[in-house]
Design an enzyme around this catalytic site. Structure first.
Site, short mmCIF file in Angstrom:
data_model
loop_
_atom_site.label_atom_id
_atom_site.label_comp_id
_atom_site.label_asym_id
_atom_site.label_seq_id
_atom_site.Cartn_x
_atom_site.Cartn_y
_atom_site.Cartn_z
N HIS A 57 0.84 -1.19 0.00
CA HIS A 57 0.00 0.00 0.00
C HIS A 57 0.88 1.24 0.00
CE1 HIS A 57 0.98 0.28 4.25
NE2 HIS A 57 0.57 -0.98 4.40
P1 TYD Z 1 -1.65 -2.83 7.46
O1 TYD Z 1 -1.23 -1.42 7.68
O2 TYD Z 1 -2.28 -3.17 6.14
O3 TYD Z 1 -0.45 -3.82 7.73
P2 TYD Z 1 0.92 -4.10 6.91
O4 TYD Z 1 1.26 -2.87 6.17
O5 TYD Z 1 1.89 -4.44 7.99
O6 TYD Z 1 0.73 -5.28 6.04
O7 TYD Z 1 -2.65 -3.24 8.62
C1 TYD Z 1 -3.07 -4.57 8.82
C2 TYD Z 1 -4.35 -4.53 9.64
O8 TYD Z 1 -4.10 -3.97 10.93
C3 TYD Z 1 -5.46 -3.71 9.00
O9 TYD Z 1 -6.67 -4.42 9.19
C4 TYD Z 1 -5.50 -2.45 9.81
C5 TYD Z 1 -4.95 -2.85 11.16
N1 TYD Z 1 -4.18 -1.77 11.79
C6 TYD Z 1 -4.73 -1.04 12.83
O10 TYD Z 1 -5.88 -1.28 13.26
N2 TYD Z 1 -4.02 -0.03 13.39
C7 TYD Z 1 -2.77 0.28 12.96
O11 TYD Z 1 -2.12 1.22 13.51
C8 TYD Z 1 -2.20 -0.47 11.88
C9 TYD Z 1 -0.81 -0.18 11.36
C10 TYD Z 1 -2.95 -1.49 11.33
#
Ligand code: TYD
Length: 145
Positions: A57
């Site tokens: 992302h």
């Molecule tokens: P995401 O940012 O997509 O993770 P990565 O980049 O590590 O693959 O987040 C994964 C999940 O966690 C998504 O459902 C949102 C949740 N999340 C939160 O609730 N709070 C946060 O601060 C973060 C970073 C993620």
């Protein structure tokens, strides 16, 4: 929201100081001292199964310091034109990721911990999770060549 025109070359690997003595090391990150934004949130990834990828992302506003607090992993940055792959394996190194870049994390070693210092609270509106949409929004940016 407008996607920033930042390029992968606007990100840097920074060395954070360490306090060393015979019983080990301490590395300190302090708002206003050795980080270029105010930290509003800290989160960390751990127990990432072998072969898994994270990220996938971009963010409109969020800036981050990504640190391999333990073990190692690779971060791939993408601005729609250029790609950079950076390995992290040292707890006193951080990648400063500026807004507007696609990122993927992979190649996590067993037991690794990816610590993220973030400039904003969590907001799903700040994410672009569709790569085609990311490219489309970057293409609207004429400063990329
Ligand atoms: P995401 O940012 O997509 O993770 P990565 O980049 O590590 O693959 O987040 C994964 C999940 O966690 C998504 O459902 C949102 C949740 N999340 C939160 O609730 N709070 C946060 O601060 C973060 C970073 C993620």
């Amino acid at each position: 929201m407008k996607l920033s025109s930042n390029k992968v070359f606007d990100c840097s690997v920074v060395e954070i100081g360490k306090v060393h003595n015979k019983s080990g090391n301490i590395t300190v990150v302090e708002n206003g001292k050795n980080i270029p934004f105010n930290v509003k949130r800290i989160y960390y990834l751990y127990d990432v199964p072998s072969g898994e990828k994270r990220g996938g992302h971009a963010h409109y506003e969020l800036e981050q310091y990504i640190i391999a607090a333990s073990g190692s992993f690779d971060v791939t940055l993408d601005d729609g034109v250029n790609r950079r792959r950076i390995s992290l394996n040292n707890p006193n190194h951080a990648i400063h990721i500026v807004p507007g870049l696609w990122r993927e994390l992979d190649n996590f070693s067993s037991g690794s911990i990816c610590m993220v210092l973030a400039s904003e609270k969590y907001s799903e509106e700040d994410y672009i999770r569709d790569y085609k949409e990311f490219l489309k929004e970057k293409k609207n940016d004429t400063s990329l060549s």
